[in-house]
Design a protein around this motif. Structure first.
Motif, PDB file in Angstrom:
ATOM      1  N   GLN A 138      41.726  69.902  19.026  1.00  0.00           N
ATOM      2  CA  GLN A 138      43.098  70.411  19.138  1.00  0.00           C
ATOM      3  C   GLN A 138      43.725  69.893  20.411  1.00  0.00           C
ATOM      4  O   GLN A 138      43.189  70.091  21.496  1.00  0.00           O
ATOM      5  CB  GLN A 138      43.093  71.945  19.129  1.00  0.00           C
ATOM      6  CG  GLN A 138      44.470  72.583  19.161  1.00  0.00           C
ATOM      7  CD  GLN A 138      44.401  74.090  18.925  1.00  0.00           C
ATOM      8  OE1 GLN A 138      43.974  74.550  17.875  1.00  0.00           O
ATOM      9  NE2 GLN A 138      44.808  74.854  19.927  1.00  0.00           N
ATOM     10  N   VAL A 139      44.848  69.210  20.299  1.00  0.00           N
ATOM     11  CA  VAL A 139      45.505  68.584  21.441  1.00  0.00           C
ATOM     12  C   VAL A 139      46.181  69.646  22.304  1.00  0.00           C
ATOM     13  O   VAL A 139      47.007  70.439  21.810  1.00  0.00           O
ATOM     14  CB  VAL A 139      46.545  67.549  20.959  1.00  0.00           C
ATOM     15  CG1 VAL A 139      47.392  67.056  22.123  1.00  0.00           C
ATOM     16  CG2 VAL A 139      45.840  66.381  20.280  1.00  0.00           C
ATOM     17  N   ASN A 182      50.995  77.012  20.090  1.00  0.00           N
ATOM     18  CA  ASN A 182      50.858  77.536  18.728  1.00  0.00           C
ATOM     19  C   ASN A 182      50.684  76.439  17.680  1.00  0.00           C
ATOM     20  O   ASN A 182      50.534  76.734  16.496  1.00  0.00           O
ATOM     21  CB  ASN A 182      52.052  78.419  18.372  1.00  0.00           C
ATOM     22  CG  ASN A 182      53.391  77.685  18.509  1.00  0.00           C
ATOM     23  OD1 ASN A 182      53.478  76.475  18.290  1.00  0.00           O
ATOM     24  ND2 ASN A 182      54.438  78.417  18.880  1.00  0.00           N
ATOM     25  N   GLN A 183      50.728  75.151  18.127  1.00  0.00           N
ATOM     26  CA  GLN A 183      50.502  73.995  17.261  1.00  0.00           C
ATOM     27  C   GLN A 183      51.578  73.843  16.182  1.00  0.00           C
ATOM     28  O   GLN A 183      51.376  73.144  15.201  1.00  0.00           O
ATOM     29  CB  GLN A 183      49.119  74.068  16.608  1.00  0.00           C
ATOM     30  CG  GLN A 183      47.962  74.020  17.588  1.00  0.00           C
ATOM     31  CD  GLN A 183      47.816  72.651  18.263  1.00  0.00           C
ATOM     32  OE1 GLN A 183      47.640  71.642  17.608  1.00  0.00           O
ATOM     33  NE2 GLN A 183      47.884  72.653  19.595  1.00  0.00           N
TER      34      GLN A 183
END
Length: 279
Positions: A138-139, A182-183
């Motif tokens: 996850q970036v 929160n992507q």
């Protein structure tokens, strides 16, 4: 000058002279203060940029590396310098004397990606890894990327936000900003600029040159935890930034990135600051 009158004088100089200006300060707090004050004076109609070239904020050969945000800001500033027609670059004098990657390294390892481009996702992953980007689940921060299915998330160096590239077959169908917390995807953009993830190369040629020059400068070692062996195995040990000259045949200083018509302004006791720095 009293208070912020020096900043006002510098602001007027930047506004009246449509050329790049280099402001050299005697320390980092002064450089940061000038940046904040100049940005507060800058108006929407002003067509010049204000850039701070920050210090690594570490000591030589510390066992930890600068924060990724600092490296990102430095790379972004170096990339902008060759394109700056009007604006000001602020730098502490101790940072000004540091050796940097040659300008050709920044140019050759920067990549512009636009919506509609034909790109192979697997090849893009290889390019990113060769440029020093880290593959993660996850970036969250600069220098990271994540590939899942037909989607590539990336947080480019020099960017304020990460981006989500949506592929349709081998075409970049959509590029969106997304929130790392929160992507969730947000606004669409037409293109992004991918800077290298480090100020030095970690491809095979760069590693081979590092190994060769390390052996010339230092005694060889069989310690598997040494800087030499870690870099040889593609691992970036903490504090590797201070070994930057070993990755290049020739290095530059910030002055090599400046246009010929750049004006130079000094603030504070520069000679005293240099004398303290070299002690």
């Amino acid at each position: 000058m009293v208070g912020s009158s020096a900043t006002l004088a510098i602001y007027n100089a930047v506004k009246d002279n449509h050329v790049p200006i280099l402001l050299v300060t005697h320390d980092t707090p002064s450089a940061i203060r000038f940046e904040h004050e100049l940005l507060s004076l800058k108006q929407e109609k002003d067509d010049f940029s204000v850039c701070l070239f920050p210090d690594w904020e570490t000591l030589p050969y510390d066992s930890f590396s600068p924060h990724q945000d600092i490296i990102s800001q430095r790379l972004s500033t170096l990339y902008q310098l060759s394109r700056m027609e009007s604006g000001i670059v602020i730098v502490p004098v101790s940072t000004l004397v540091q050796r940097l990657a040659p300008q050709s390294y920044i140019e050759q390892n920067s990549l512009v990606v636009n919506r509609g481009d034909k790109r192979d996702l697997h090849q893009m992953r290889q390019v990113l890894e060769a440029s020093g980007y880290r593959a993660v689940e996850q970036v969250m921060e600069h220098g990271e990327f994540s590939a899942r299915g037909a989607i590539l998330d990336i947080f480019p160096m020099g960017s304020e936000s990460p981006f989500r590239l949506d592929f349709f077959d081998d075409e970049i169908d959509e590029i969106r900003i997304f929130d790392p917390d929160n992507q969730r995807s947000k606004d669409k953009v037409e293109g992004i600029n991918l800077l290298p993830a480090h100020e030095f190369p970690m491809d095979q040629d760069g590693v081979n040159l590092f190994r060769s020059q390390y052996r010339e400068q230092f005694k060889s070692t069989i310690d598997k935890e040494s800087i030499y062996h870690q870099v040889s195995n593609g691992i970036l040990p903490a504090g590797i930034e201070y070994y930057l000259p070993l990755f290049f045949e020739q290095t530059n200083t910030l002055c090599d990135y400046l246009a010929d018509n750049t004006l130079v302004m000094l603030s504070g006791d520069i000679q005293k600051a240099l004398a303290q720095y070299w002690v």
